[in-house]
Design an enzyme around this catalytic site. Structure first.
Site, PDB file in Angstrom:
ATOM      1  N   LEU A  34       0.822  -1.211   0.000  1.00 36.30           N
ATOM      2  CA  LEU A  34       0.000   0.000   0.000  1.00 36.30           C
ATOM      3  C   LEU A  34       0.855   1.259   0.000  1.00 36.30           C
ATOM      4  O   LEU A  34       0.511   2.258  -0.618  1.00 36.30           O
ATOM      5  CB  LEU A  34      -0.921   0.013   1.223  1.00 36.30           C
ATOM      6  CG  LEU A  34      -2.082  -0.978   1.213  1.00 36.30           C
ATOM      7  CD1 LEU A  34      -2.739  -1.023   2.583  1.00 36.30           C
ATOM      8  CD2 LEU A  34      -3.099  -0.582   0.150  1.00 36.30           C
ATOM      9  N   GLY A  35       1.955   1.200   0.724  1.00 37.13           N
ATOM     10  CA  GLY A  35       2.818   2.371   0.808  1.00 37.13           C
ATOM     11  C   GLY A  35       4.014   2.079   1.680  1.00 37.13           C
ATOM     12  O   GLY A  35       4.051   1.089   2.412  1.00 37.13           O
ATOM     13  N   GLY A  37       7.585   4.126   3.783  1.00 39.38           N
ATOM     14  CA  GLY A  37       8.198   5.371   4.231  1.00 39.38           C
ATOM     15  C   GLY A  37       9.343   5.060   5.160  1.00 39.38           C
ATOM     16  O   GLY A  37       9.856   3.938   5.186  1.00 39.38           O
ATOM     17  N   GLY A  40       8.876   1.924   7.476  1.00 37.92           N
ATOM     18  CA  GLY A  40       8.760   0.576   6.939  1.00 37.92           C
ATOM     19  C   GLY A  40       7.746   0.550   5.818  1.00 37.92           C
ATOM     20  O   GLY A  40       7.670   1.477   5.023  1.00 37.92           O
ATOM     21  N   VAL A  42       3.558  -0.822   4.474  1.00 37.08           N
ATOM     22  CA  VAL A  42       2.211  -1.250   4.827  1.00 37.08           C
ATOM     23  C   VAL A  42       1.626  -2.030   3.646  1.00 37.08           C
ATOM     24  O   VAL A  42       1.721  -1.598   2.497  1.00 37.08           O
ATOM     25  CB  VAL A  42       1.298  -0.057   5.171  1.00 37.08           C
ATOM     26  CG1 VAL A  42      -0.102  -0.543   5.544  1.00 37.08           C
ATOM     27  CG2 VAL A  42       1.889   0.757   6.319  1.00 37.08           C
ATOM     28  N   LYS A  57       1.481  -3.821   8.852  1.00 36.56           N
ATOM     29  CA  LYS A  57       2.571  -2.849   8.881  1.00 36.56           C
ATOM     30  C   LYS A  57       3.863  -3.555   9.272  1.00 36.56           C
ATOM     31  O   LYS A  57       3.933  -4.202  10.319  1.00 36.56           O
ATOM     32  CB  LYS A  57       2.261  -1.728   9.873  1.00 36.56           C
ATOM     33  CG  LYS A  57       3.332  -0.642   9.934  1.00 36.56           C
ATOM     34  CD  LYS A  57       2.884   0.504  10.818  1.00 36.56           C
ATOM     35  CE  LYS A  57       3.911   1.638  10.846  1.00 36.56           C
ATOM     36  NZ  LYS A  57       3.448   2.792  11.652  1.00 36.56           N
ATOM     37  N   ASP A 161       1.907  13.100  16.093  1.00 30.82           N
ATOM     38  CA  ASP A 161       1.991  13.341  14.650  1.00 30.82           C
ATOM     39  C   ASP A 161       0.585  13.450  14.056  1.00 30.82           C
ATOM     40  O   ASP A 161       0.274  12.829  13.036  1.00 30.82           O
ATOM     41  CB  ASP A 161       2.779  12.231  13.956  1.00 30.82           C
ATOM     42  CG  ASP A 161       3.220  12.616  12.539  1.00 30.82           C
ATOM     43  OD1 ASP A 161       3.251  13.844  12.240  1.00 30.82           O
ATOM     44  OD2 ASP A 161       3.538  11.718  11.744  1.00 30.82           O
TER      45      ASP A 161
END
Length: 311
Positions: A34-35, A37, A40, A42, A57, A161
């Site tokens: 999925l993505g 960064g 790590g 996901v 994750k 965040d």
């Protein structure tokens, strides 16, 4: 970053997890990326026992900033796991992503199995597609977010965040969930001297003095978020703008809404409201009929194909 194939390739290695004896691969199937960064990666996933759609994750051990110990565990785990475990053990909250399981995969770090809300989209993409939101809708979303944050703070967890990318919105029900506790920490009354959050959401005291307190940090980021919702973009991009703490409203925003935003974005931390004061602000109790009708008309268009999942 690990791609899906690499993750799956190592799932047969010895794993451990709180109250979990079976290996990850016998309970879950890892899907597409999925993505990714600095934290790590996901992935989509599925629980084999009942077909439940989940998000997985993966956190590389060498990228973990803070570690914590869980009762009954001989070795430390990433702080994110400890925080989500703490919130789960007290029953969780509808506005906070729930961790269903966690595993340590030998030599490959940690896997967090997270709930995956259906028909969801992160607030960043939602605003990007639709532009500035009606105040009535922004008010509703902010209320849900603040109530979820009150829950996390009540149980000793600070997110650190809060931003549009870390808020997932159900496009059908408009319910929100706070995701990604990777920058979070245990709540304390004394100052924090480290920050792993997003700089454009950070308060002046972090820019100037490299320290902050939990509630004023959270409230400042909520002011940035509310501005983002009603104006379609964040108010500050550079450190000089953050320190100046005088946002320029680029859209027509009601006086009450402006007052709340400016209160949250007070330069002095002690001048900002508490989370409870945000909820009791006159703007949070307002909202015109016209805006409410506009929200209802737009409600039918909230479902879409784009999906953003817990990170």
């Amino acid at each position: 970053m690990l791609d899906t194939r690499t993750v799956e390739l190592h799932l047969e290695e010895e794993t451990r997890g709180k109250k979990v004896k079976e290996p990850f691969s016998s309970q879950y199937r890892c899907g597409s990326l999925l993505g990714s960064g600095g934290f790590g990666s996901v992935f989509t996933g599925q629980r084999l026992s009942d077909g439940l759609q989940v998000a997985i994750k993966q956190i590389s051990s060498d990228r973990v900033q803070q570690w914590a110990r869980l009762p009954g565990e001989a070795f430390p785990v990433p702080m994110e796991i400890a925080l989500l475990q703490r919130l789960s053990e007290v029953g969780g909250h509808s506005g906070v992503v729930r961790m269903l399981d966690w595993f340590e995969v030998s030599e490959r770090g940690f896997l967090l199995v997270l709930e995956r809300p259906p028909q969801s989209q992160d607030l960043f993409d939602f605003i990007t597609e639709r532009g500035a939101l009606p105040e009535r809708l922004a008010q509703r979303l902010l209320r849900h977010i603040v109530e979820a944050l009150l829950f996390t703070h009540a149980h000793g967890v600070v997110h650190r965040d809060i931003k549009d990318e870390n808020i997932v919105l159900d496009r059908k029900t408009l319910e929100v969930k706070i995701i990604d506790f990777g920058s979070g920490d245990l709540l304390k009354e004394t100052a924090y001297n480290e920050f792993e959050g997003t700089r454009v959401y950070s308060p002046p005291e972090w820019i100037t003095a490299r320290q902050y307190h939990a509630v004023p940090l959270t409230v400042w980021s909520l002011g940035v978020l509310l501005f983002d919702m009603v104006c379609g973009d964040i108010p500050f991009e550079r450190d000089q703008e953050i320190v100046k703490a005088t946002p320029v409203f680029t859209k027509r925003v009601s006086k009450d809404c402006q007052t709340l935003i400016l209160w949250c974005l007070s330069y002095q931390p002690e001048d900002r409201p508490t989370l409870e004061q945000i909820l009791s602000h006159v703007w949070m109790e307002g909202g015109g009929e016209e805006e409410e009708e506009e929200e209802e008309e737009e409600g039918g268009d909230l479902q879409g194909n784009h999906s953003s999942l817990p990170g």
